[in-house]
Design a protein around this motif. Structure first.
Motif, PDB file in Angstrom:
ATOM      1  N   ALA A   8     -22.188   2.844   1.265  1.00  0.00           N
ATOM      2  CA  ALA A   8     -21.759   2.213   0.012  1.00  0.00           C
ATOM      3  C   ALA A   8     -20.988   3.192  -0.860  1.00  0.00           C
ATOM      4  O   ALA A   8     -21.214   4.403  -0.821  1.00  0.00           O
ATOM      5  CB  ALA A   8     -22.968   1.683  -0.744  1.00  0.00           C
ATOM      6  N   THR A   9     -20.093   2.614  -1.651  1.00  0.00           N
ATOM      7  CA  THR A   9     -19.305   3.358  -2.619  1.00  0.00           C
ATOM      8  C   THR A   9     -19.500   2.695  -3.973  1.00  0.00           C
ATOM      9  O   THR A   9     -19.374   1.471  -4.097  1.00  0.00           O
ATOM     10  CB  THR A   9     -17.814   3.329  -2.228  1.00  0.00           C
ATOM     11  OG1 THR A   9     -17.685   3.843  -0.914  1.00  0.00           O
ATOM     12  CG2 THR A   9     -16.985   4.149  -3.191  1.00  0.00           C
ATOM     13  N   TYR A  10     -19.829   3.499  -4.975  1.00  0.00           N
ATOM     14  CA  TYR A  10     -20.010   2.968  -6.322  1.00  0.00           C
ATOM     15  C   TYR A  10     -18.668   2.651  -6.959  1.00  0.00           C
ATOM     16  O   TYR A  10     -17.714   3.397  -6.816  1.00  0.00           O
ATOM     17  CB  TYR A  10     -20.747   3.973  -7.212  1.00  0.00           C
ATOM     18  CG  TYR A  10     -22.216   4.086  -6.908  1.00  0.00           C
ATOM     19  CD1 TYR A  10     -23.098   3.100  -7.338  1.00  0.00           C
ATOM     20  CD2 TYR A  10     -22.721   5.165  -6.202  1.00  0.00           C
ATOM     21  CE1 TYR A  10     -24.448   3.198  -7.071  1.00  0.00           C
ATOM     22  CE2 TYR A  10     -24.077   5.265  -5.921  1.00  0.00           C
ATOM     23  CZ  TYR A  10     -24.926   4.276  -6.357  1.00  0.00           C
ATOM     24  OH  TYR A  10     -26.269   4.365  -6.080  1.00  0.00           O
ATOM     25  N   THR A  11     -18.612   1.542  -7.693  1.00  0.00           N
ATOM     26  CA  THR A  11     -17.478   1.282  -8.572  1.00  0.00           C
ATOM     27  C   THR A  11     -17.689   2.136  -9.820  1.00  0.00           C
ATOM     28  O   THR A  11     -18.737   2.774  -9.968  1.00  0.00           O
ATOM     29  CB  THR A  11     -17.414  -0.206  -8.970  1.00  0.00           C
ATOM     30  OG1 THR A  11     -18.584  -0.513  -9.732  1.00  0.00           O
ATOM     31  CG2 THR A  11     -17.312  -1.106  -7.743  1.00  0.00           C
ATOM     32  N   SER A  12     -16.746   2.129 -10.744  1.00  0.00           N
ATOM     33  CA  SER A  12     -16.928   2.920 -11.965  1.00  0.00           C
ATOM     34  C   SER A  12     -18.164   2.452 -12.732  1.00  0.00           C
ATOM     35  O   SER A  12     -18.910   3.272 -13.276  1.00  0.00           O
ATOM     36  CB  SER A  12     -15.678   2.876 -12.844  1.00  0.00           C
ATOM     37  OG  SER A  12     -15.400   1.561 -13.255  1.00  0.00           O
ATOM     38  N   GLU A  13     -18.413   1.152 -12.769  1.00  0.00           N
ATOM     39  CA  GLU A  13     -19.612   0.638 -13.453  1.00  0.00           C
ATOM     40  C   GLU A  13     -20.880   1.084 -12.738  1.00  0.00           C
ATOM     41  O   GLU A  13     -21.870   1.445 -13.380  1.00  0.00           O
ATOM     42  CB  GLU A  13     -19.564  -0.883 -13.558  1.00  0.00           C
ATOM     43  CG  GLU A  13     -18.593  -1.395 -14.591  1.00  0.00           C
ATOM     44  CD  GLU A  13     -18.898  -0.869 -15.985  1.00  0.00           C
ATOM     45  OE1 GLU A  13     -20.055  -0.977 -16.453  1.00  0.00           O
ATOM     46  OE2 GLU A  13     -17.965  -0.328 -16.615  1.00  0.00           O
ATOM     47  N   GLY A  14     -20.858   1.051 -11.412  1.00  0.00           N
ATOM     48  CA  GLY A  14     -22.018   1.505 -10.650  1.00  0.00           C
ATOM     49  C   GLY A  14     -22.287   2.986 -10.855  1.00  0.00           C
ATOM     50  O   GLY A  14     -23.437   3.410 -10.970  1.00  0.00           O
ATOM     51  N   ALA A  15     -21.221   3.786 -10.925  1.00  0.00           N
ATOM     52  CA  ALA A  15     -21.375   5.226 -11.154  1.00  0.00           C
ATOM     53  C   ALA A  15     -21.972   5.487 -12.533  1.00  0.00           C
ATOM     54  O   ALA A  15     -22.803   6.388 -12.698  1.00  0.00           O
ATOM     55  CB  ALA A  15     -20.035   5.933 -10.994  1.00  0.00           C
ATOM     56  N   LYS A  16     -21.590   4.682 -13.527  1.00  0.00           N
ATOM     57  CA  LYS A  16     -22.175   4.829 -14.864  1.00  0.00           C
ATOM     58  C   LYS A  16     -23.681   4.550 -14.817  1.00  0.00           C
ATOM     59  O   LYS A  16     -24.475   5.253 -15.453  1.00  0.00           O
ATOM     60  CB  LYS A  16     -21.489   3.886 -15.853  1.00  0.00           C
ATOM     61  CG  LYS A  16     -20.068   4.290 -16.185  1.00  0.00           C
ATOM     62  CD  LYS A  16     -19.401   3.244 -17.070  1.00  0.00           C
ATOM     63  CE  LYS A  16     -17.917   3.540 -17.227  1.00  0.00           C
ATOM     64  NZ  LYS A  16     -17.208   2.457 -17.934  1.00  0.00           N
ATOM     65  N   GLY A  17     -24.065   3.544 -14.060  1.00  0.00           N
ATOM     66  CA  GLY A  17     -25.485   3.237 -13.899  1.00  0.00           C
ATOM     67  C   GLY A  17     -26.228   4.360 -13.200  1.00  0.00           C
ATOM     68  O   GLY A  17     -27.356   4.705 -13.583  1.00  0.00           O
ATOM     69  N   LEU A  18     -25.608   4.942 -12.184  1.00  0.00           N
ATOM     70  CA  LEU A  18     -26.218   6.071 -11.475  1.00  0.00           C
ATOM     71  C   LEU A  18     -26.414   7.248 -12.423  1.00  0.00           C
ATOM     72  O   LEU A  18     -27.467   7.898 -12.411  1.00  0.00           O
ATOM     73  CB  LEU A  18     -25.358   6.475 -10.282  1.00  0.00           C
ATOM     74  CG  LEU A  18     -25.820   7.704  -9.490  1.00  0.00           C
ATOM     75  CD1 LEU A  18     -27.203   7.502  -8.894  1.00  0.00           C
ATOM     76  CD2 LEU A  18     -24.800   8.033  -8.402  1.00  0.00           C
ATOM     77  N   LEU A  19     -25.421   7.515 -13.266  1.00  0.00           N
ATOM     78  CA  LEU A  19     -25.552   8.604 -14.235  1.00  0.00           C
ATOM     79  C   LEU A  19     -26.719   8.368 -15.200  1.00  0.00           C
ATOM     80  O   LEU A  19     -27.406   9.309 -15.588  1.00  0.00           O
ATOM     81  CB  LEU A  19     -24.249   8.774 -15.024  1.00  0.00           C
ATOM     82  CG  LEU A  19     -23.096   9.424 -14.258  1.00  0.00           C
ATOM     83  CD1 LEU A  19     -21.800   9.298 -15.041  1.00  0.00           C
ATOM     84  CD2 LEU A  19     -23.412  10.888 -13.966  1.00  0.00           C
ATOM     85  N   GLN A  20     -26.954   7.119 -15.572  1.00  0.00           N
ATOM     86  CA  GLN A  20     -28.052   6.799 -16.490  1.00  0.00           C
ATOM     87  C   GLN A  20     -29.416   6.869 -15.806  1.00  0.00           C
ATOM     88  O   GLN A  20     -30.378   7.376 -16.376  1.00  0.00           O
ATOM     89  CB  GLN A  20     -27.865   5.407 -17.085  1.00  0.00           C
ATOM     90  CG  GLN A  20     -26.751   5.325 -18.091  1.00  0.00           C
ATOM     91  CD  GLN A  20     -26.608   3.912 -18.646  1.00  0.00           C
ATOM     92  OE1 GLN A  20     -27.012   2.938 -18.035  1.00  0.00           O
ATOM     93  NE2 GLN A  20     -26.016   3.815 -19.820  1.00  0.00           N
ATOM     94  N   GLU A  21     -29.511   6.342 -14.569  1.00  0.00           N
ATOM     95  CA  GLU A  21     -30.800   6.225 -13.880  1.00  0.00           C
ATOM     96  C   GLU A  21     -31.127   7.417 -12.994  1.00  0.00           C
ATOM     97  O   GLU A  21     -32.295   7.643 -12.681  1.00  0.00           O
ATOM     98  CB  GLU A  21     -30.811   4.982 -12.991  1.00  0.00           C
ATOM     99  CG  GLU A  21     -30.791   3.677 -13.728  1.00  0.00           C
ATOM    100  CD  GLU A  21     -30.914   2.516 -12.770  1.00  0.00           C
ATOM    101  OE1 GLU A  21     -31.742   2.580 -11.840  1.00  0.00           O
ATOM    102  OE2 GLU A  21     -30.171   1.536 -12.955  1.00  0.00           O
ATOM    103  N   GLY A  22     -30.115   8.124 -12.560  1.00  0.00           N
ATOM    104  CA  GLY A  22     -30.328   9.201 -11.604  1.00  0.00           C
ATOM    105  C   GLY A  22     -30.591   8.659 -10.203  1.00  0.00           C
ATOM    106  O   GLY A  22     -30.756   7.453 -10.003  1.00  0.00           O
ATOM    107  N   GLY A  23     -30.623   9.562  -9.260  1.00  0.00           N
ATOM    108  CA  GLY A  23     -30.842   9.177  -7.871  1.00  0.00           C
ATOM    109  C   GLY A  23     -32.212   8.552  -7.647  1.00  0.00           C
ATOM    110  O   GLY A  23     -32.359   7.603  -6.877  1.00  0.00           O
TER     111      GLY A  23
END
Length: 106
Positions: A8-23
């Motif tokens: 999977a590849t994150y979209t920009s919105e998905g990457a923002k969510g990853l930054l907030q929640e962490g791995g």
């Protein structure tokens, strides 16, 4: 239980969510979805390059994989590719099945 490789590849919105929640937050979300359908998460790896995350999942059936794929893609947060994984024994069984096939000829 069928096994699947998810790339999977994150979209920009998905990457923002990853930054907030962490791995760990994303791993917990994956675990919840998969276990709710009767499966298990074998592994989760975050990567560099074409894919941002790679997972190996055990699911009860391909329909469960399709349900997860549709739900994830509907969010628009990830672009995913699911690949069924076959064991050596499953390939051995496939080689014992006789298939009659005629190739096209010009």
């Amino acid at each position: 239980m069928p096994k699947f490789l998810i790339q999977a590849t994150y979209t920009s919105e998905g990457a923002k969510g990853l930054l907030q929640e962490g791995g760990s937050g994303r791993r917990a979300a994956v675990d919840q979805v998969v276990t709710d359908l009767g499966g298990t998460v074998e592994s989760v790896y975050f990567t560099f390059g074409d894919n941002d995350i790679i997972l190996i999942l055990d699911l009860p059936d391909p329909i469960s994989m399709a349900a997860i794929s549709l739900a994830v893609k509907a969010t628009g947060a990830l672009h995913t590719q699911a690949t069924p994984l076959l064991t050596t024994e499953e390939i051995d069984e496939a080689t014992r099945r006789r298939v009659t096939f005629r190739a096209p000829r010009g």
